[in-house]
Design a protein around this motif. Sequence first.
Motif, PDB file in Angstrom:
ATOM      1  N   ASN A   1       0.858  -1.175   0.000  1.00 26.88           N
ATOM      2  CA  ASN A   1       0.000   0.000   0.000  1.00 26.88           C
ATOM      3  C   ASN A   1       0.900   1.232   0.000  1.00 26.88           C
ATOM      4  O   ASN A   1       1.741   1.410   0.895  1.00 26.88           O
ATOM      5  CB  ASN A   1      -0.924   0.002   1.223  1.00 26.88           C
ATOM      6  CG  ASN A   1      -2.008   1.052   1.129  1.00 26.88           C
ATOM      7  OD1 ASN A   1      -1.821   2.112   0.534  1.00 26.88           O
ATOM      8  ND2 ASN A   1      -3.159   0.767   1.711  1.00 26.88           N
ATOM      9  N   GLU A   2       0.725   2.071  -0.988  1.00 27.94           N
ATOM     10  CA  GLU A   2       1.574   3.253  -1.120  1.00 27.94           C
ATOM     11  C   GLU A   2       1.371   4.227   0.036  1.00 27.94           C
ATOM     12  O   GLU A   2       2.338   4.824   0.532  1.00 27.94           O
ATOM     13  CB  GLU A   2       1.275   3.941  -2.451  1.00 27.94           C
ATOM     14  CG  GLU A   2       2.063   5.224  -2.674  1.00 27.94           C
ATOM     15  CD  GLU A   2       1.619   5.948  -3.918  1.00 27.94           C
ATOM     16  OE1 GLU A   2       2.057   7.097  -4.110  1.00 27.94           O
ATOM     17  OE2 GLU A   2       0.833   5.375  -4.703  1.00 27.94           O
ATOM     18  N   ASP A   3       0.131   4.405   0.473  1.00 35.77           N
ATOM     19  CA  ASP A   3      -0.139   5.340   1.563  1.00 35.77           C
ATOM     20  C   ASP A   3       0.531   4.874   2.855  1.00 35.77           C
ATOM     21  O   ASP A   3       1.066   5.705   3.621  1.00 35.77           O
ATOM     22  CB  ASP A   3      -1.647   5.472   1.774  1.00 35.77           C
ATOM     23  CG  ASP A   3      -2.336   6.096   0.578  1.00 35.77           C
ATOM     24  OD1 ASP A   3      -1.666   6.849  -0.159  1.00 35.77           O
ATOM     25  OD2 ASP A   3      -3.542   5.824   0.373  1.00 35.77           O
ATOM     26  N   PHE A   4       0.515   3.569   3.117  1.00 34.44           N
ATOM     27  CA  PHE A   4       1.193   3.055   4.297  1.00 34.44           C
ATOM     28  C   PHE A   4       2.697   3.311   4.227  1.00 34.44           C
ATOM     29  O   PHE A   4       3.333   3.665   5.222  1.00 34.44           O
ATOM     30  CB  PHE A   4       0.917   1.567   4.458  1.00 34.44           C
ATOM     31  CG  PHE A   4      -0.493   1.248   4.886  1.00 34.44           C
ATOM     32  CD1 PHE A   4      -1.328   2.243   5.360  1.00 34.44           C
ATOM     33  CD2 PHE A   4      -0.989  -0.042   4.797  1.00 34.44           C
ATOM     34  CE1 PHE A   4      -2.633   1.968   5.739  1.00 34.44           C
ATOM     35  CE2 PHE A   4      -2.293  -0.332   5.181  1.00 34.44           C
ATOM     36  CZ  PHE A   4      -3.108   0.674   5.652  1.00 34.44           C
ATOM     37  N   HIS A   5       3.271   3.168   3.062  1.00 32.61           N
ATOM     38  CA  HIS A   5       4.709   3.383   2.904  1.00 32.61           C
ATOM     39  C   HIS A   5       5.072   4.844   3.168  1.00 32.61           C
ATOM     40  O   HIS A   5       6.085   5.133   3.822  1.00 32.61           O
ATOM     41  CB  HIS A   5       5.143   2.976   1.507  1.00 32.61           C
ATOM     42  CG  HIS A   5       5.034   1.495   1.264  1.00 32.61           C
ATOM     43  ND1 HIS A   5       5.183   0.926   0.005  1.00 32.61           N
ATOM     44  CD2 HIS A   5       4.767   0.459   2.109  1.00 32.61           C
ATOM     45  CE1 HIS A   5       5.040  -0.382   0.097  1.00 32.61           C
ATOM     46  NE2 HIS A   5       4.774  -0.687   1.355  1.00 32.61           N
ATOM     47  N   ILE A   6       4.272   5.747   2.641  1.00 37.30           N
ATOM     48  CA  ILE A   6       4.559   7.178   2.847  1.00 37.30           C
ATOM     49  C   ILE A   6       4.444   7.539   4.323  1.00 37.30           C
ATOM     50  O   ILE A   6       5.275   8.284   4.874  1.00 37.30           O
ATOM     51  CB  ILE A   6       3.613   8.025   1.979  1.00 37.30           C
ATOM     52  CG1 ILE A   6       3.923   7.797   0.496  1.00 37.30           C
ATOM     53  CG2 ILE A   6       3.735   9.503   2.326  1.00 37.30           C
ATOM     54  CD1 ILE A   6       2.968   8.502  -0.436  1.00 37.30           C
ATOM     55  N   ASP A   7       3.423   7.006   4.996  1.00 38.21           N
ATOM     56  CA  ASP A   7       3.272   7.276   6.427  1.00 38.21           C
ATOM     57  C   ASP A   7       4.436   6.715   7.223  1.00 38.21           C
ATOM     58  O   ASP A   7       4.940   7.358   8.169  1.00 38.21           O
ATOM     59  CB  ASP A   7       1.958   6.692   6.929  1.00 38.21           C
ATOM     60  CG  ASP A   7       0.747   7.382   6.324  1.00 38.21           C
ATOM     61  OD1 ASP A   7       0.899   8.545   5.892  1.00 38.21           O
ATOM     62  OD2 ASP A   7      -0.335   6.769   6.272  1.00 38.21           O
ATOM     63  N   CYS A   8       4.899   5.539   6.874  1.00 41.87           N
ATOM     64  CA  CYS A   8       6.027   4.941   7.593  1.00 41.87           C
ATOM     65  C   CYS A   8       7.307   5.733   7.383  1.00 41.87           C
ATOM     66  O   CYS A   8       8.077   5.952   8.332  1.00 41.87           O
ATOM     67  CB  CYS A   8       6.216   3.495   7.142  1.00 41.87           C
ATOM     68  SG  CYS A   8       4.914   2.377   7.691  1.00 41.87           S
ATOM     69  N   ILE A   9       7.558   6.181   6.162  1.00 42.55           N
ATOM     70  CA  ILE A   9       8.769   6.971   5.906  1.00 42.55           C
ATOM     71  C   ILE A   9       8.733   8.282   6.693  1.00 42.55           C
ATOM     72  O   ILE A   9       9.751   8.721   7.257  1.00 42.55           O
ATOM     73  CB  ILE A   9       8.903   7.236   4.397  1.00 42.55           C
ATOM     74  CG1 ILE A   9       9.107   5.923   3.643  1.00 42.55           C
ATOM     75  CG2 ILE A   9      10.063   8.180   4.119  1.00 42.55           C
ATOM     76  CD1 ILE A   9       8.983   6.059   2.139  1.00 42.55           C
ATOM     77  N   THR A  10       7.577   8.901   6.732  1.00 38.96           N
ATOM     78  CA  THR A  10       7.442  10.148   7.501  1.00 38.96           C
ATOM     79  C   THR A  10       7.711   9.907   8.976  1.00 38.96           C
ATOM     80  O   THR A  10       8.407  10.698   9.633  1.00 38.96           O
ATOM     81  CB  THR A  10       6.039  10.731   7.292  1.00 38.96           C
ATOM     82  OG1 THR A  10       5.799  10.915   5.898  1.00 38.96           O
ATOM     83  CG2 THR A  10       5.910  12.064   7.997  1.00 38.96           C
ATOM     84  N   LEU A  11       7.173   8.817   9.512  1.00 38.91           N
ATOM     85  CA  LEU A  11       7.417   8.505  10.924  1.00 38.91           C
ATOM     86  C   LEU A  11       8.866   8.099  11.157  1.00 38.91           C
ATOM     87  O   LEU A  11       9.431   8.385  12.228  1.00 38.91           O
ATOM     88  CB  LEU A  11       6.468   7.404  11.379  1.00 38.91           C
ATOM     89  CG  LEU A  11       4.994   7.809  11.501  1.00 38.91           C
ATOM     90  CD1 LEU A  11       4.135   6.601  11.818  1.00 38.91           C
ATOM     91  CD2 LEU A  11       4.817   8.878  12.571  1.00 38.91           C
ATOM     92  N   PHE A  12       9.485   7.441  10.197  1.00 37.07           N
ATOM     93  CA  PHE A  12      10.908   7.123  10.332  1.00 37.07           C
ATOM     94  C   PHE A  12      11.731   8.398  10.498  1.00 37.07           C
ATOM     95  O   PHE A  12      12.600   8.486  11.376  1.00 37.07           O
ATOM     96  CB  PHE A  12      11.395   6.360   9.100  1.00 37.07           C
ATOM     97  CG  PHE A  12      10.951   4.924   9.046  1.00 37.07           C
ATOM     98  CD1 PHE A  12      10.367   4.321  10.149  1.00 37.07           C
ATOM     99  CD2 PHE A  12      11.088   4.173   7.886  1.00 37.07           C
ATOM    100  CE1 PHE A  12       9.943   3.003  10.101  1.00 37.07           C
ATOM    101  CE2 PHE A  12      10.670   2.862   7.837  1.00 37.07           C
ATOM    102  CZ  PHE A  12      10.093   2.271   8.939  1.00 37.07           C
TER     103      PHE A  12
END
Length: 931
Positions: A262-273
Amino acid sequence: MNISELLEHCLNTQLNQSGEQAQKEESNTLDSQAKAEQTEEQNTTKEKSKNENEDDDYNKMIDFFSISNSNEYNITSTISLPDQIDSNEDNKSTSSSNMENISYSYNASDEEIFDALNPFEKLCKLCENPTPSNIESASKYVVPALEFAAAQEDYVRVFFYLKKYCFYSDVLLRSLWLDQIQNVIHFLYAEQNTIPFDFTDDFNMVNQLTVLVSDLMPETAYQVKKCASSALLNLVEKQLVDNRQIEEIIIPCLLSLVKENNEDFHIDCITLFGKLAPLIGRELTTKYFLEPFCRLCISPVFHTRKTCATYIAEIANIISSEDVENQLLPNFCEFMKDQVWAIRKVCADQFSSFAQTCSRKKRETVLTECFTRLLEDNSRWVKISAYKSLGPFISTFALSESENSTQNDASIIETKPEEKSEPPKETEYSNFIYWRNSLPSIDESLRGAIDPKSDDATPTLTNLLNNLNDVNKPSLYASTTNLNQQPTTQPTLENLIQQISKELEQEIVPPILLSYYVTMVEINSQSSLDSEMNYNCAYNFPAIALTLGAKYWKFLKNLYKKLSEDLSWKVRQTLAYSIHELAIILGTDNTQIDLVPVFDSYIKDVDEVRIGIVSNLTKFLNVLSMEYRQAYMPKLNDFLKMDNQRNWRFRNELCLQMSQFCELFSPECLAQFVQPVAFILALDRIAEVRVTATKTLVEILRQFEIRKRQDLRRNFIDDVVRILGNSEKWTLRQLYVMICEQILATNAYNDFELFTRDFLPKLLHYRNEKVPNIRVLVARVLTKYIVNNELFLNGKSALVGELELSVQFLSSDTDSDVRSYFPNFTIQKYVPACNQETTNYQDNATKMDTSNSSDSNHKQEDKMNQDDDEDEDDEDEIIDKTKINQLKIVNLENDIDDDEMNEQVSESGEQVPRSTDKSQNKTTPEEIVLN
């Protein structure tokens, strides 16, 4: 069949049909009543089963918390939730009872009962009847319920309701409960020292809240994900969770989302990283975040790669430089080669931050090559961002203090043998060598500019910079070129920059980067790349000069001259604010040659530029030699000429700088140039400027006293008494009292007896002032600095009697603010002076104000009452009394004259004039705030 038979047949059929319909209606009513009874029985049974199930779930949860003794955190949800389908069925089944509750809630007596409940009871009451309106109202009582919770069961019940309705089916109601998560986090952070988080080994409020937020992360709704991400960051920022909870709850949740397609999940994870990396430290970031982050950097999705490029510098600042160069640097170089220009632009924006984490060798080789590619990018937006980051990237090559010291020592050793042999000086030009006549004589003022010993840039570099203006200009005779003649190749911009870089050889910054920075103004003037490029160049100029040092100032001299003459006042303003820092970097010689002309031009510039040089005037003058400093003293009057006379902050800043640079000049220079300007500012219309000018005057007096210039001090005191002490304006007389207070507060006089001789007589004379503001200041100065001085306590001063008389007058003053400085003084305890002369002087003075006979006392009291009645209007316009401890003047613009005086009847009946003040301007009264 005849007509009569036909009518009878129709009537019979009609009657039969009506009877059948009646029977059907009766049967339908009976069936509906039976069904209604059955549904009511089913509803009652479902309500009972529902309440029993909820009670069972809650009781099981309480029992589980109390029985379990494990020490490990339970990652799974320990609070059981009813399914969403059951909640919908419950809403349908309890519709009739909810209607009763809604109608029941409008009863006045029940509303009073509900209002009498505490927030925890209200929350439970509303959640027991889960109608939409009750659920909406219950969301407001979550945090107040936690404040009123007393036992473990209360906190458990609040968290049970919070988790239940955060997963509610209705989106609007669910959003209201999601917003309460942030409030709960703030409550736990504020009350972490008062309430225990661990009620049992298994129920931890922070742990339960972290689990709740982690369960909300996989939601697809944007609002839910946004709320969960912000709550997760707040938990870590406020340090409510420890490393164990981060490793066991938060990190597994994020890593599970990375594995999702899921692209949205990936973007959220990178932001939190990127946001969690500075909070959790290097160890956890390298262990858990680095590998999945690098895997997402090569994602085929454009938005995922762009997000990685945005937060790559944040992660690089946390991990070690080895990990940066081995894992992040290859991905960063690939981002700068990406086909999408938006990713390359993000890399240009983050370039300087990322470059700081790499070694100097990687910056000189790999990053310099990649950055040059960005400066020559086809996209206009990428080039603009690259030029904005050029200055910060060059500043990363600045040498440390140890490196600078070793380099300076090496340069000294290298220059020593060269000093022995100097080339012969040629004073004349030979007509035999040159075909033309001898050159005219050179002006001495211009000799330093073309002296071969000067540190100017080479003529080749100057010619190359001038040739930039001719790039891409078509030739007028291109069509008439001879065919036999070979066509001349016109140099391109890249070729000229390469040639310029060869002339900028030095060991600090890569020459190619410096060549791009030196040619920024020319490139922008040709291509009109960005209107803010010159501003960015001027903003980063002090950092570039600090990186190169004074040794290579010759490479930046031409650029600084062009920026100082820029048409935009914002560019000149930036240079004006940083000219003192540049002077410190370059030293005295370079400053006097190259920066002084720019400084002189800015004195006559617009006010927005002049305020930049005025705010740092002391630091700039401190770099100059005494000869150049004194040359600026006659120019102080130029600062008083402004475009807008209402710009009082400019004059106030000038006063502050004058009080700071007084120690840099000789007493004669202070008396000739600084003192007149200080008196002009002391007569300013704005009170803040006048008060600041008193500091400058006191500092001038201090310098006269330190350097033992008694003649200049005597003239200064005479000017203060004449201009301020004897002024007809009460605001200036008030400044005299302020100067006396500043002198005593800062110990400007080494000998207190000198102050009593020079300033105290006039100060004591102000006991008869008509304006109460001056008397308040006099009372404060007397009680704080003078009355308790040893000189007056021992009776050694000749002004003891005058001081006691002033204290007596002020202690019995009509104004309560003046009397408040003498709370313990009474006339009965008044002790006369020791010597006979002061006693006689006191008796003569008291006879002027009080009489021994009762008739004269009555006359004097009546006359004083009349004077007070006449002066009430003037005092009401002037005085705004608030507090007593401190006096602050707010925009004293009106003046009060002493020409109009009230008459005071003496003991013999003669009219004696007594100084009074009246406002000349009735439209705008004076505003004085007593703090």
